[in-house]
Design an enzyme around this catalytic site. Structure first.
Site, PDB file in Angstrom:
ATOM      1  N   ASP A 101     -34.756  68.439   2.087  1.00 22.26           N
ATOM      2  CA  ASP A 101     -34.733  69.975   1.785  1.00 22.26           C
ATOM      3  C   ASP A 101     -35.671  70.554   3.147  1.00 22.26           C
ATOM      4  OD1 ASP A 101     -34.563  70.343  -1.320  1.00 22.26           O
ATOM      5  OD2 ASP A 101     -33.149  69.527  -0.057  1.00 22.26           O
ATOM      6  N   HIS A 253     -38.012  65.316   1.944  1.00 24.41           N
ATOM      7  CA  HIS A 253     -38.366  66.482   2.731  1.00 24.41           C
ATOM      8  C   HIS A 253     -38.335  66.089   4.318  1.00 24.41           C
ATOM      9  CE1 HIS A 253     -39.506  67.803  -1.220  1.00 24.41           C
ATOM     10  NE2 HIS A 253     -38.995  68.958  -0.984  1.00 24.41           N
TER      11      HIS A 253
END
Lengths: 732, 161
Positions: A101, A253
């Site tokens: 993300d 991430h």
């Protein structure tokens, strides 16, 4: 040149009194540039999430309105159907979908991509529009290497707080960036701040429904590696490992901080899981669906590319501007520092007890008073000269006045005062004429509306006791300092000109002797060929010529002369335009000094660059301060910006206060200093810009003469204000 | 551009010549006259006229052309930004799915060229990326290619966009 001559002849009004139907390019182009710059800065604020960013995160609420099958279902939510209920999908066993993300990040995403490539693994990257627009090549690499890209909104707001139109905007902008970066459109979406499927609640479910109605698959995760907490490589791997061979969507991430642990964890996690029989695929491969990417063509593609390109341009230009700001910041502070230190040195030296220029000077000197239509002030001026406590010979050169200035002086029938009349030919010609008529070897020059104190001439000429001194600059003071515009100029004269002059005196590169009060050795003037008409700032020109000839130019702080500064903006504009353009002309005229040897070379390599830097380059970059001030106030860290601006103001206040103290002026006028920073400086920007434009385009200003085979046109000897009775002459 | 050149032209008198500025009167009572007057030393030798001024106007013309180009660039840039930021289509291209079932026999799905075709059916399970034992079909792993012309050789259905 599109303006036909007849239009010029038909219109006999002067420039400013008519409103042309078209804005001239010298104003239009800078205006357009400003508009583009503003747009660019707004874009930068936009893609750096400095504007329109919403950082609120909604706390969890009840879940009673979320369908059961969603709460108990898989991590891929298909709410696209308008008729049927929402469905969910699970990842088949032994398949892992890695999702990353908030990317792409210039540092960490390449490393993540390298790890994935090393083990021939694929995953899904949910990219934000802001990051993707700044690093489009990474997005393109993701797509090229077989990964999938999904939307994560443009600015990463919590969508439960946003209206549907805002949600639409976030999605469409995100798609626009993907189109420009990689030429694709995606059907995958992950909401910011998402978690597991059972974390869906009454506020986030309607968002998912709306997103679904737009045709997206909402992809949350079912395994959270919590790598953003940086718990350690082993903890990340442990939390990411799916249990019992089940399929998983793992949340990781690749952006938002130090992701070194994530990268290292991947390096271990990928081979470990692959050995256990897992495969790492992107989402649609894992589900057995066709690719989530759709190629974009035609106008949408070009719109996306244009947008991404514009973002790239804005990034580069902002970097350049930040560098410029650093330069101007250094220059401003260096100048202040130098001014303070060197003025102190100068004052210490000339006020020292044993200080002498040389032998006291007592011989008669000539004072030249070039005058054009000064009937109001000329009598005062001449009388103040004769009230001097020093023997003077006064020569009033009447430059073809039409109001009887010369007659007034002649009628006074004063001894030691001569009147020389000439046809209107300009100040340089008048001064040269006066020099030719002078009988003494020291020549003091002033303006027709300057008022001397009794001690002025004496203070001025003492410096000639030193045989190396070729010229002396006096201390010009603003008389009309009580109006706002007068106060600003008063501050400027005391701090900008007089403090500067002390600094330049010590550095031996005084660029200008004020036309209101200056003294020259006649021998020096003759050596450099008198006052030239090549530039509009003949005083700067002759001073530089003197430097090149090896003469010293010094500052006499006690030789005070009182002048009247321009009172209206137009007059001020006129004066400063002339000075600014003239200074640039003088610098350019003497540019060869840089490569010459001897005294000329010393001036050319030290004085000239110094002067150019502070009188031409620094004012050119100074608008950056205002640009960044505005940007910081609107977009950026407001407190820091205001603090920085106040800091610069404080430094200026200190300098100004010191200057006022040295000159023994009252400090009350400093109250207008803050306002000066906001209005007066900006006027000077425009003046400088117009000077540059005129210099570059080779246009002629109306005060300039046509020199062609002896034919002299006379648009006006002094800068006549249009139709005004009193003419303001420049001080310097 | 109206400014400097024209303002000079305004004050110009065609064909006007100007005498040298020799007319002076001395008033110091001794009676010296013009004969002793030196010619006005107007400029040093070798002065070539006002600095920066370009009589022919060529520099001005060139820069003016450049100015138009720059103006166009600025306007284009600003307009591009406005158009781009004003938003667009937020919808997603249709992605055909059958749901959780994977083993459903299916015709090869293909990526619509941007057209949400409802005719696509469930897709064949694409090969896994890194695993030697592929799914039931040996298709080339081609998911995710942007210009998605990926003819699937496996099922012999239409695999072209």
């Amino acid at each position: 040149m599109t303006t036909p001559a007849p239009r010029g002849r038909r219109n006999t009004h002067r420039k400013k009194q008519t409103r042309r139907r078209r804005l001239p390019m010298r104003y239009m182009l800078p205006l357009l540039f400003l508009v583009a710059l503003l747009a660019m800065l707004m874009l930068r604020g936009y893609v750096h999430s400095e504007i329109l960013a919403d950082h609120r995160i909604r706390p969890p609420v009840a879940t009673d309105r979320v369908p059961e099958q969603v709460l108990d279902g898989g991590p891929v939510i298909d709410a696209r159907s308008t008729t049927g209920p929402a469905k969910t999908l699970r990842i088949p066993d032994h398949r892992i979908v890695l999702t990353f993300d908030d990317g792409p990040d210039p540092v960490w995403t390449p490393k993540v991509l390298d790890e994935l490539k090393k083990y021939d693994a694929h995953g899904v990257f949910f990219v934000t529009g802001t990051m993707a627009s700044r690093y489009p090549d990474l997005v393109e690499r993701m797509v090229r290497e077989g990964h999938e890209v999904g939307l994560h909104t443009f600015n990463h707001p919590d969508l439960s707080y946003q209206s549907t139109s805002r949600i639409d905007w976030e999605l469409s902008q995100n798609q626009l960036v993907l189109a420009g970066a990689a030429g694709i459109r995606t059907s995958l979406f992950r909401p910011p701040y998402s978690s597991f499927a059972d974390a869906m609640d009454n506020k986030s479910w309607p968002v998912t429904q709306y997103i679904g109605s737009r045709g997206y698959l909402t992809v949350v995760n079912n395994t959270d590696s919590e790598d953003w907490k940086r718990p350690g490589v082993r903890a990340i791997i442990e939390r990411a490992t799916p249990k019992h061979g089940k399929g998983a969507i793992i949340l990781m991430h690749d952006s938002g901080g130090d992701r070194s642990q994530t990268v290292t964890a991947l390096g271990k996690f990928l081979p470990k899981m692959q050995k256990q029989g897992y495969s790492f695929a992107n989402l649609t491969d894992a589900l057995g669906a066709p690719s989530a990417h759709t190629p974009v063509t035609g106008f949408d593609l070009w719109k996306g590319k244009a947008f991404v390109y514009a973002v790239g341009v804005s990034e580069h230009i902002t970097d350049v501007m930040v560098a410029g700001l650093a330069v101007i910041g250094v220059l401003v502070f260096a100048r202040f520092g130098l001014m303070l230190v060197l003025s102190f040195v100068h004052a210490r030296r000339v006020r020292g007890r044993g200080f002498r220029w040389g032998e006291p000077v007592t011989r008669t000197v000539t004072v030249l008073v070039p005058a054009y239509n000064e009937k109001k002030c000329i009598a005062n001026t001449v009388r103040s000269l004769l009230a001097s406590d020093y023997p003077v010979e006064v020569i009033v050169i009447d430059d073809g006045s039409t109001d009887g200035t010369a007659d007034i002086v002649q009628r006074m029938r004063l001894p030691n005062v001569r009147v020389v009349r000439q046809r209107n030919a300009g100040k340089p010609a008048a001064l040269n004429n006066g020099i030719a008529h002078a009988r003494n070897d020291i020549i003091v020059m002033m303006d027709g509306d300057t008022v001397f104190e009794p001690s002025t001439v004496r203070e001025l000429v003492q410096a000639f006791g030193d045989p190396r001194v070729g010229a002396v600059a006096g201390n010009a003071k603003v008389g009309n300092r009580d109006s706002l515009i007068g106060a600003w100029q008063h501050i400027e004269y005391v701090m900008g000109f007089n403090l500067d002059r002390r600094m330049y005196d010590v550095l031996r590169c005084m660029p200008t002797i004020p036309g209101a009060v200056g003294a020259f050795r006649r021998e020096a003037l003759e050596r450099v060929g008198g006052i030239s008409e090549d530039t509009l700032a003949e005083d700067t020109d002759v001073t530089m010529a003197l430097h090149r000839d090896g003469w010293r130019v010094v500052y006499a702080e006690n030789a005070r002369a009182w002048t009247e500064a321009p009172e209206t903006v137009q007059q001020l504009w006129s004066q400063r335009y002339r000075w600014s353009y003239g200074t640039m002309q003088a610098i350019w005229k003497h540019r060869r000094a840089v490569i010459e040897g001897g005294a000329s070379g010393r001036f050319g390599r030290v004085g000239l660059p110094f002067v150019s830097l502070f009188m031409v380059v620094a004012p050119l970059l100074a608008p950056l301060i205002d640009v960044f001030l505005l940007y910081g106030l609107v977009f950026g860290p407001t407190e820091k910006t205001v603090g920085a601006w106040l800091g610069v103001l404080a430094v200026q206040l200190v300098c100004a206060a010191y200057a006022f103290r040295l000159d023994r002026e009252r400090m009350t006028h400093l109250l207008s200093l803050p306002l000066q920073q906001v209005l007066y400086r900006q006027l000077m920007y425009v003046v400088l810009l117009q000077s540059w434009i005129t210099a570059l385009t080779g246009g002629r200003l109306r005060w300039q003469k046509l020199r062609r085979t002896g034919v002299v046109e006379a648009p006006g000897s002094m800068p006549t204000q249009r139709g005004r009775a009193q003419d303001r002459r420049p001080v310097a | 551009m109206r400014t400097p050149v024209e303002t000079w032209r305004e004050g110009a008198h065609a064909g006007h010549t100007h005498e040298p500025n020799e007319v002076t009167i001395q008033l110091d009572g001794i009676g010296r006259q013009l004969s002793e007057l030196l010619p006005e030393p107007t400029a040093p030798d070798g002065s070539d006229g006002p600095v920066f001024v370009d009589e022919s106007g060529r520099r001005g013309k060139t820069l003016r052309r450049l100015g138009w180009v720059l103006a166009a660039v600025f306007v284009c840039y600003a307009v591009t930004l406005v158009v781009a930021v004003m938003g667009g289509n937020s919808s997603a291209p249709f992605l055909p799915l059958t749901g959780q079932e994977q083993q459903e026999p299916a015709t090869t799905g293909n990526d619509g060229g941007g057209t949400p075709a409802g005719a696509a059916t469930a897709s064949v399970p694409a090969a896994d990326a890194g695993e030697p034992d592929a799914g039931t079909d040996s298709t080339a792993p081609d998911a995710g290619l942007p210009a998605g012309d990926s003819p699937d050789p496996a099922q012999g259905q239409e695999g072209v966009n």
